[in-house]
Structure formats: structure tokens, C-alpha cells
Write a protein that holds these residues in place. Structure first.
Motif, PDB file in Angstrom:
ATOM      1  N   ILE A  50     -33.328  -5.808 -11.908  1.00 40.45           N
ATOM      2  CA  ILE A  50     -33.430  -6.063 -13.346  1.00 40.45           C
ATOM      3  C   ILE A  50     -32.709  -4.976 -14.125  1.00 40.45           C
ATOM      4  O   ILE A  50     -31.976  -5.254 -15.066  1.00 40.45           O
ATOM      5  CB  ILE A  50     -34.916  -6.150 -13.775  1.00 40.45           C
ATOM      6  N   ASP A  51     -32.875  -3.723 -13.736  1.00 41.61           N
ATOM      7  CA  ASP A  51     -32.277  -2.616 -14.474  1.00 41.61           C
ATOM      8  C   ASP A  51     -30.751  -2.674 -14.442  1.00 41.61           C
ATOM      9  O   ASP A  51     -30.103  -2.494 -15.469  1.00 41.61           O
ATOM     10  CB  ASP A  51     -32.759  -1.280 -13.919  1.00 41.61           C
ATOM     11  N   VAL A  52     -30.158  -2.925 -13.274  1.00 46.42           N
ATOM     12  CA  VAL A  52     -28.696  -2.984 -13.173  1.00 46.42           C
ATOM     13  C   VAL A  52     -28.175  -4.205 -13.925  1.00 46.42           C
ATOM     14  O   VAL A  52     -27.194  -4.116 -14.671  1.00 46.42           O
ATOM     15  CB  VAL A  52     -28.230  -2.999 -11.701  1.00 46.42           C
ATOM     16  N   ARG A  53     -28.823  -5.334 -13.747  1.00 46.28           N
ATOM     17  CA  ARG A  53     -28.426  -6.554 -14.453  1.00 46.28           C
ATOM     18  C   ARG A  53     -28.491  -6.331 -15.955  1.00 46.28           C
ATOM     19  O   ARG A  53     -27.560  -6.669 -16.697  1.00 46.28           O
ATOM     20  CB  ARG A  53     -29.343  -7.706 -14.028  1.00 46.28           C
ATOM     21  N   LEU A  88     -25.523  -6.259 -18.980  1.00 46.51           N
ATOM     22  CA  LEU A  88     -25.613  -7.043 -20.216  1.00 46.51           C
ATOM     23  C   LEU A  88     -25.560  -6.137 -21.446  1.00 46.51           C
ATOM     24  O   LEU A  88     -24.842  -6.423 -22.418  1.00 46.51           O
ATOM     25  CB  LEU A  88     -26.902  -7.869 -20.225  1.00 46.51           C
ATOM     26  N   ASP A  89     -26.309  -5.044 -21.418  1.00 49.48           N
ATOM     27  CA  ASP A  89     -26.344  -4.129 -22.563  1.00 49.48           C
ATOM     28  C   ASP A  89     -24.989  -3.465 -22.798  1.00 49.48           C
ATOM     29  O   ASP A  89     -24.588  -3.259 -23.948  1.00 49.48           O
ATOM     30  CB  ASP A  89     -27.412  -3.048 -22.348  1.00 49.48           C
ATOM     31  N   THR A  90     -24.297  -3.135 -21.723  1.00 52.99           N
ATOM     32  CA  THR A  90     -22.989  -2.495 -21.837  1.00 52.99           C
ATOM     33  C   THR A  90     -21.950  -3.475 -22.371  1.00 52.99           C
ATOM     34  O   THR A  90     -21.091  -3.113 -23.179  1.00 52.99           O
ATOM     35  CB  THR A  90     -22.535  -1.952 -20.465  1.00 52.99           C
ATOM     36  N   GLU A 141     -13.022  -4.578 -17.416  1.00 53.97           N
ATOM     37  CA  GLU A 141     -13.396  -3.743 -18.560  1.00 53.97           C
ATOM     38  C   GLU A 141     -14.904  -3.550 -18.630  1.00 53.97           C
ATOM     39  O   GLU A 141     -15.405  -2.442 -18.859  1.00 53.97           O
ATOM     40  CB  GLU A 141     -12.873  -4.356 -19.862  1.00 53.97           C
ATOM     41  N   ILE A 142     -15.635  -4.619 -18.418  1.00 55.21           N
ATOM     42  CA  ILE A 142     -17.098  -4.550 -18.443  1.00 55.21           C
ATOM     43  C   ILE A 142     -17.609  -3.685 -17.290  1.00 55.21           C
ATOM     44  O   ILE A 142     -18.458  -2.817 -17.478  1.00 55.21           O
ATOM     45  CB  ILE A 142     -17.711  -5.968 -18.364  1.00 55.21           C
ATOM     46  N   VAL A 158     -20.150  -0.186 -12.629  1.00 47.43           N
ATOM     47  CA  VAL A 158     -20.742  -1.058 -11.611  1.00 47.43           C
ATOM     48  C   VAL A 158     -19.597  -1.678 -10.810  1.00 47.43           C
ATOM     49  O   VAL A 158     -18.624  -2.157 -11.390  1.00 47.43           O
ATOM     50  CB  VAL A 158     -21.588  -2.167 -12.284  1.00 47.43           C
ATOM     51  N   PRO A 159     -19.671  -1.679  -9.487  1.00 44.55           N
ATOM     52  CA  PRO A 159     -18.618  -2.306  -8.690  1.00 44.55           C
ATOM     53  C   PRO A 159     -18.612  -3.827  -8.829  1.00 44.55           C
ATOM     54  O   PRO A 159     -19.638  -4.440  -9.129  1.00 44.55           O
ATOM     55  CB  PRO A 159     -18.948  -1.896  -7.258  1.00 44.55           C
TER      56      PRO A 159
END
Length: 196
Positions: free
Chosen positions: A6-9, A13-15, A32-33, A39-40
Motif C-alpha cells: 500500500i505504501d509504495v503504491r 500515486l502521490d508522486t 518520469e513518474i 521506483v523501478p
């Protein structure tokens, strides 16, 4: 789903949200994201099947957060429904007339762009706006009951009228780069709600 997932997902999204608010959905590449989120690429596809699925998740997350903010305004116990309604539109006016990209409306930014490109993202926009309209209509109905707002033939239709007016005013604000359309929307809203 574990908390790391959840945190990485959520971090992705937040980034991505401010980047997409700045450039649009189609103009932003996954690299770019992923670079901004650190994140790879393989991890991205672990959380999202495609860029379209990512866009759908981004919109669902946006509307979930928006509904939380709207609920916090509309569930204020020490205010009439009319006061809560005005607080919502005043908040809209301020957030959509400032340069803070994080507070900008993702619906306004993406609706025209993605509705013709992605049926799933169009569906997310539709479901999200329906959730907002239901909350606005409920507050109007509460205003009828507490006497702070007039009786409407249809609270749902009045909610739609107000929301459409504010979406249009937000688009004009982007075009004009001033807040005159939003200020006019506030004046019209006060007339529709019959409050000063």
C-alpha cells in the motif's frame, strides 16, 4: 494487501499527481513518474497492470481523498447546511484560483483529455463525480430540513447545476488566469441558495 504494498503504491500515486496536474496524462511518460518516485519499472507493473490502470487508480485515489475533505466540511456539527455549503464553495474558489498545483482539480485537468482515450478512466471520472454530487445533494436536502436553505424541486438537479457551473468556472479560470469566473460562480451560488 500488506502495508509495504500500500505504501509504495500510494507513494507512486502521490508522486504522480502533481506531475500529471502540470502536464496532463498523455504527456507524462512512465519513466518520469518512476524517476520522481524512485521506483523501478518492474515495481510499477507489480502495482498497476498498465498506464491506463494507473490512471484509473489515480482518479479513484483523488476522488476518495476529495470525498474525505468534502465529508469533513459537510459533517461539521456546529454549522447550518447553508454555512457548510458556502464553506465548500469558498474552499473551491480558493484552491482553484491559486497556483498550488497540489490543490488543483484533477477532474478539470483530465476530463476532456482522457474521456475519449480510456473508457475505464472515463468511468472513474463518472463514478467520482457522482459521489460528489450525491454529497452536495444531501447537504442541500439537510438545508431544506434545517431551514437554512430554500426548498428545491430536486436537490439532485440543483447539485448538478451548481457543480457544472463551478467546473465551467474553473476551466475559465485556467484560460483567463484570474479568478473572476470563480467569483461570479460564488455570486450565482449565493443567489441559487438564497443566502448572502
Amino acid at each position: 494487501m500488506n502495508s509495504d504494498h500500500i505504501d509504495v503504491r500510494q507513494h507512486i500515486l502521490d508522486t504522480a499527481k502533481p506531475i500529471i496536474l502540470g502536464k496532463g496524462f498523455s504527456a507524462v511518460g512512465l519513466n518520469e513518474i518512476l524517476t520522481a518516485a524512485d521506483v523501478p519499472k518492474g515495481s510499477f507493473y507489480h502495482y498497476f497492470k498498465s498506464k491506463e490502470a494507473f490512471g484509473e487508480a489515480l482518479l479513484e485515489n483523488y476522488f476518495a481523498n476529495y470525498c474525505e475533505r468534502l465529508d469533513s466540511i459537510f459533517n461539521t456539527q456546529d454549522a447550518t447546511a447553508a454555512e457548510r455549503m458556502l464553506a465548500y464553495w469558498a474552499s473551491w474558489l480558493e484552491t482553484q484560483s491559486c497556483d498550488d498545483r497540489d490543490g488543483q482539480c484533477l477532474t478539470v485537468k483530465l476530463a476532456a483529455e482522457v474521456s475519449d482515450l480510456s473508457e475505464s478512466m472515463r468511468g472513474s471520472l463518472l463514478r467520482g463525480t457522482q459521489q460528489l454530487l450525491a454529497r452536495i445533494a444531501l447537504c442541500l436536502s439537510e438545508g431544506e430540513r434545517d431551514g437554512s436553505l430554500p426548498h428545491y424541486t430536486s436537490c439532485e438537479q440543483t447539485a448538478l447545476q451548481l457543480y457544472e457551473m463551478w467546473l465551467g468556472a474553473t476551466l475559465l479560470t485556467k484560460i483567463r488566469r484570474d479568478r473572476s469566473a470563480l467569483e461570479a460562480a460564488m455570486q450565482s451560488t449565493q443567489l441559487i441558495l438564497k443566502i448572502n
